[in-house]
Design an enzyme around this catalytic site. Structure first.
Site, PDB file in Angstrom:
ATOM      1  CE  LYS A  43      -3.383  -0.928  -0.697  1.00 53.90           C
ATOM      2  NZ  LYS A  43      -3.687  -1.539  -2.046  1.00 53.90           N
ATOM      3  CG  HIS A  98       4.489  -6.265  -0.992  1.00 52.18           C
ATOM      4  ND1 HIS A  98       4.725  -4.983  -1.402  1.00 52.18           N
ATOM      5  CD2 HIS A  98       3.224  -6.549  -1.403  1.00 52.18           C
ATOM      6  CE1 HIS A  98       3.654  -4.519  -2.045  1.00 52.18           C
ATOM      7  NE2 HIS A  98       2.742  -5.458  -2.063  1.00 52.18           N
ATOM      8  CB  SER A 128      -3.822   2.796   1.712  1.00 55.04           C
ATOM      9  OG  SER A 128      -3.913   2.154   0.473  1.00 55.04           O
TER      10      SER A 128
HETATM   11  P1  A3P Z   1      -4.987   4.875  -1.408  1.00 55.64           P
HETATM   12  O1  A3P Z   1      -5.645   3.652  -0.902  1.00 55.64           O
HETATM   13  O2  A3P Z   1      -4.554   5.794  -0.307  1.00 55.64           O
HETATM   14  O3  A3P Z   1      -5.774   5.586  -2.440  1.00 55.64           O
HETATM   15  P2  A3P Z   1      -0.038  -0.327  -3.663  1.00 55.64           P
HETATM   16  O4  A3P Z   1       0.069  -0.257  -5.132  1.00 55.64           O
HETATM   17  O5  A3P Z   1       1.278  -0.404  -2.950  1.00 55.64           O
HETATM   18  O6  A3P Z   1      -1.007  -1.364  -3.222  1.00 55.64           O
HETATM   19  O7  A3P Z   1      -0.606   1.098  -3.171  1.00 55.64           O
HETATM   20  C1  A3P Z   1      -1.939   1.468  -3.396  1.00 55.64           C
HETATM   21  C2  A3P Z   1      -2.081   2.945  -3.099  1.00 55.64           C
HETATM   22  O8  A3P Z   1      -1.424   3.695  -4.140  1.00 55.64           O
HETATM   23  C3  A3P Z   1      -3.547   3.388  -3.094  1.00 55.64           C
HETATM   24  O9  A3P Z   1      -3.620   4.435  -2.126  1.00 55.64           O
HETATM   25  C4  A3P Z   1      -3.697   3.895  -4.519  1.00 55.64           C
HETATM   26  O10 A3P Z   1      -4.772   4.772  -4.702  1.00 55.64           O
HETATM   27  C5  A3P Z   1      -2.365   4.600  -4.713  1.00 55.64           C
HETATM   28  N1  A3P Z   1      -2.061   4.798  -6.139  1.00 55.64           N
HETATM   29  C6  A3P Z   1      -2.053   3.884  -7.121  1.00 55.64           C
HETATM   30  N2  A3P Z   1      -1.803   4.456  -8.307  1.00 55.64           N
HETATM   31  C7  A3P Z   1      -1.637   5.780  -8.071  1.00 55.64           C
HETATM   32  C8  A3P Z   1      -1.356   6.909  -8.901  1.00 55.64           C
HETATM   33  N3  A3P Z   1      -1.213   6.795 -10.221  1.00 55.64           N
HETATM   34  N4  A3P Z   1      -1.258   8.119  -8.309  1.00 55.64           N
HETATM   35  C9  A3P Z   1      -1.402   8.245  -6.977  1.00 55.64           C
HETATM   36  N5  A3P Z   1      -1.678   7.221  -6.133  1.00 55.64           N
HETATM   37  C10 A3P Z   1      -1.799   5.999  -6.682  1.00 55.64           C
END
Ligand code: A3P
Length: 284
Positions: A43, A98, A128
């Protein structure tokens, strides 16, 4: 929705799609000099970084990201399916993980393979994660954010303690083949971060190519791209509908933490991250 985890060496892994044998094999996985890993605690913006790197590799051409799911473009080293795919993959491999440092392939540490490690404010990681994992059957589901907050502080969540993950991997931060990025910097200066990644990878993009990388890796573009937003995961055994792209902002924790939780978190952060200069972490 009540599941538990796949436990390995005291760390909780997802209940589905992971197994002990694969996790054991990760330590022995043969890293090649030209491999590139995207690493993070879950996340932290992992998939955003995957999208960005894929687009850098195609010089901004969106064909690849729009036709192949992100988990096939950059398979997960420790998942059963990703691992099987990677061991048979030719050429420079892009992969995601991870894993905490002690479970990572040993051969990496004597290779020239590259790692990009992305870090995000753990308060936002917590929020998140709470919203994301609660939609799945991959983890033990908390009954409230309050419960999840307690679990997160103790490291009783998927992939274990954020603090240990970060401390472990930050020990590599001075290595030439290890780039540390922050979600917050990527939000504040996305193009600057893309250039930093290009420098690290030895790639050069023309201004219009950089604009395309920026455009197609934006929150909105990824939200609309079925190859990147997890909407292809329709398996009811895993989730009832997953939303990877939730808010994509910094500081959302302020909308969810109580004053007391914020204080408890600050205190623990200072204790656990003692020894690192405060300016090392670019969030308030
Ligand atoms: P939120 O849940 O706070 O919106 P991961 O890829 O490590 O699982 O992380 C997911 C988080 O990254 C989510 O955060 C998601 O919305 C955010 N995220 C993914 N793509 C993104 C982008 N292009 N710009 C900004 N945040 C992004």
């Amino acid at each position: 929705m009540m599941s538990d985890y796949n436990w390995f060496e005291g760390i909780p892994f997802p209940a589905i799609g992971y197994k002990k044998e694969t996790l054991e094999d990760c330590n022995k996985f043969l890293v090649k000099e030209e491999d590139l890993f995207i690493l993070s605690y879950p996340k932290s913006g992992t998939n955003w970084l995957v999208e960005t790197v894929c687009l850098i590799q195609t010089k901004g051409d969106p064909k690849w990201i729009q036709s192949v799911p992100n988990w096939d473009r950059s398979p997960w080293l420790e998942s059963k399916a990703g691992h099987a795919r990677l061991i048979n993959m030719e050429g420079p491999r892009l992969m995601t993980s991870h894993l905490p440092i002690h479970l990572f392939p040993k051969s990496f540490f004597s290779s020239k393979a590259k790692v990009i490690y992305i870090i995000r404010n753990p308060r936002d990681v917590l929020v998140s994660g709470y919203f994301f994992w609660s939609e799945t059957k991959l983890v033990k589901n908390p009954d409230s954010l309050e419960t999840y907050f307690e679990w997160f502080l103790k490291g009783n969540v998927i992939y274990g303690s954020w603090f240990e993950h970060i401390r472990g991997w930050l020990s590599m931060r001075k290595w030439d083949n290890f780039l540390v990025l922050y979600y917050e910097d990527m939000k504040k200066d996305t193009k600057g971060t893309i250039k930093k990644i290009c420098d690290f990878l030895g790639k050069r993009l023309e201004a219009d190519e950089l604009d395309m990388v920026f455009k197609y890796s934006s929150f909105q573009a990824m939200k609309e791209n079925n190859m990147s937003n997890f909407s292809l995961i329709k398996d009811n055994a895993v989730a009832n509908g997953l939303k990877l792209l939730r808010k994509g902002i910094t500081g959302d924790w302020k909308n969810h933490f109580t004053v007391s939780q914020a204080e408890i978190f600050d205190k623990l952060f200072q204790e656990k991250m003692a020894g690192f200069p405060p300016k090392m972490f670019p969030w308030e």
